[in-house]
Structures are given as C-alpha cells and as structure tokens.
Design an enzyme around this catalytic site. Sequence first.
Site, PDB file in Angstrom:
ATOM      1  N   HIS A  44       0.881  -1.049   0.409  1.00 47.96           N
ATOM      2  CA  HIS A  44      -0.166  -0.209  -0.020  1.00 47.96           C
ATOM      3  C   HIS A  44       1.268   1.652  -0.028  1.00 47.96           C
ATOM      4  O   HIS A  44       0.628   2.504  -0.794  1.00 47.96           O
ATOM      5  CB  HIS A  44      -0.850   0.264   1.270  1.00 47.96           C
ATOM      6  CG  HIS A  44      -2.293  -0.828   0.709  1.00 47.96           C
ATOM      7  ND1 HIS A  44      -2.331  -2.055   0.799  1.00 47.96           N
ATOM      8  CD2 HIS A  44      -3.728  -0.580   0.728  1.00 47.96           C
ATOM      9  CE1 HIS A  44      -3.539  -2.700   0.913  1.00 47.96           C
ATOM     10  NE2 HIS A  44      -4.579  -1.302   0.974  1.00 47.96           N
ATOM     11  N   ASP A 169      -8.085   4.078  -0.377  1.00 47.76           N
ATOM     12  CA  ASP A 169      -6.299   4.362  -1.173  1.00 47.76           C
ATOM     13  C   ASP A 169      -6.137   5.165  -2.364  1.00 47.76           C
ATOM     14  O   ASP A 169      -6.098   5.619  -2.050  1.00 47.76           O
ATOM     15  CB  ASP A 169      -6.743   2.691  -1.658  1.00 47.76           C
ATOM     16  CG  ASP A 169      -5.774   1.918  -0.444  1.00 47.76           C
ATOM     17  OD1 ASP A 169      -6.019   2.332   1.064  1.00 47.76           O
ATOM     18  OD2 ASP A 169      -6.563   0.343  -0.106  1.00 47.76           O
ATOM     19  N   ASP A 182      -9.501   0.304  -4.041  1.00 53.62           N
ATOM     20  CA  ASP A 182      -8.933  -0.214  -2.788  1.00 53.62           C
ATOM     21  C   ASP A 182      -8.117  -1.381  -2.932  1.00 53.62           C
ATOM     22  O   ASP A 182      -8.321  -2.216  -3.296  1.00 53.62           O
ATOM     23  CB  ASP A 182      -9.944  -0.771  -1.243  1.00 53.62           C
ATOM     24  CG  ASP A 182      -9.519  -0.689  -0.204  1.00 53.62           C
ATOM     25  OD1 ASP A 182      -8.749   0.462   0.064  1.00 53.62           O
ATOM     26  OD2 ASP A 182      -9.230  -1.781   0.403  1.00 53.62           O
TER      27      ASP A 182
END
Length: 283
Positions: A44, A169, A182
Amino acid sequence: FEDAESQNLLEEGAHTNDEEDAAILLSHSLHYFPKGAGPGTFLHDILEWCVQQGLQHLVDNPALLREQLSRRCSTRGWSDWVDTLEHWILALIRLPLPLSHSSDGSDSGDSTSLASLKTLRPELEFWFESCNVSTRVLDKLVTQNTFNGADRPRVDGGRFNGMLKGFIDLVFEHNGQYYVLDYKSNVLGDNDSAYTNQAMGQAILDKRYDLQYVLYLLALHRLLKARLPDYDYDQHVGGAVYLFLRGIHAPGAGAFCDKPPKALMEQLDAMFDGRATAAEVAA
C-alpha cells in the site's frame, strides 16, 4: 568420446541451470511474495508513493521506481524481491483494468489503465457524523442491495455515534465518473487461475469488504454532492474497484467492481444524518 562426454556434461549443466532459474523465478512469483499485514502495508505504501510521483512518470522512468524499491526492500531483508516488485508494479500501472464487472457478473466492457488517469487522489481522508446508526440496520441494507442478497457473515450489534473517519486508497475519475479503489493483498491461491470474479467476490463477502466499500462510496457520494453542480449518483459515480494485487495477470486483472444502487446511498445518507430513524430506513 571425450568431446561427446564433455558436450553431454555441458548440456546437463545447462539443463540444471535452467531448472534452477525456473525454480528461483517461481519462488519469487508475485503469488509467493510474503503474506500478512506487514507486506500488505508495504505494498500500500509503495503504491501510494507511486501515485504521488505520477504513474505515467514512473512508467517512463522505471529507474526511479527501482531505486525506491531497492531502498525500501533493503531495510526489510527483501532485496531479492526488487526485480519481482518492479515488474509487478509496472505491470499493474500499465494494465487495462475492467471497471464494469459487478457482483451479478455483468460487464459493459469499459476499462482504463492507472497510468492513463489524469484525475486521481491517493489516501483520501473522510469524516462524517454518525447519529446513532445501528450496525445491524446498516448490515441489513448492505446485504439487501449487494451481491443479490447472498449470505455472508453478520456483523456484531452496535451503533455508530459521533464522527466516522476513514481513508480511501485511491479516488479517480474516468469518463466523467468517479471511483473508489482499494488495494487488496489477500492470497486466494498460488496461481492466476485462483483470481476469478467469483473467488474475489466470495473473499469480499467473507471479509465483509462490502460494508467497507459501501461506506467509501457514501463518503464519495457526499463529497461529490457538495462539490459538483447538478450532481447525480447514477451519472457521476462509477462504483468501487477492489484490486486484488496478486491477481493482476488473471483474465479479470484482479479487479472486482460493483456499484450499489442510488437508493442505498440515499437511505444511508439520511440515516447517518439523523434525517431518518433506523426503523424508517429498514422499513
């Protein structure tokens, strides 16, 4: 005889080296990248950095990505993963992602690559007030309006009362519609074939990511309603894209997409605002 024997030894050695190379390549497939919360956070963070740098800029200048990966991997003892991660992330950025698959399996054929996007925002933070919102009513509404009402684990009873905070995100715009995306590092299997639309959908149900993306879309709905003239959910919201990072080479590129109905967003908006009671919304 000696020449023939030497040739045989060379061929056997080459064959052995090929097998060793193949074994190393397999062991460093994206499907075998370390699992768990730590590696998921690592991916991420790298992808957030990529968006901040400019995705097309990294495609045009891959050495920048490699330098960043080398530095971050060296602190974790993952230096032998740099090649895999570089190829993986560049493929992810360039890959056309389908945007129209939904929980009923329909597909209108729309797609885009992340690198081609012009309007995108990583780690969008949202806050909104919650006025005594029942999690059971929220669960019921989401279940009724997603995945054709399919069975899924129930949430514990409770209430949201106060400020609800979250981070999305990635939010992006494509063809006049806005999407929430995401990243998911979940492991569904050890090869591309494990990442079917059905398998990704089942993972979403099992983990109750459906509740997550509905709240993300509610936050987007509220943001756009406040900022876009003549805003309409059906026209301006594209939906949620849940991108299973280990499945990007599967036929569906690891992308699971869904767009719950406008009526659900309006019900939840009223419930969180306190403009409708749980009984009224659930009726």
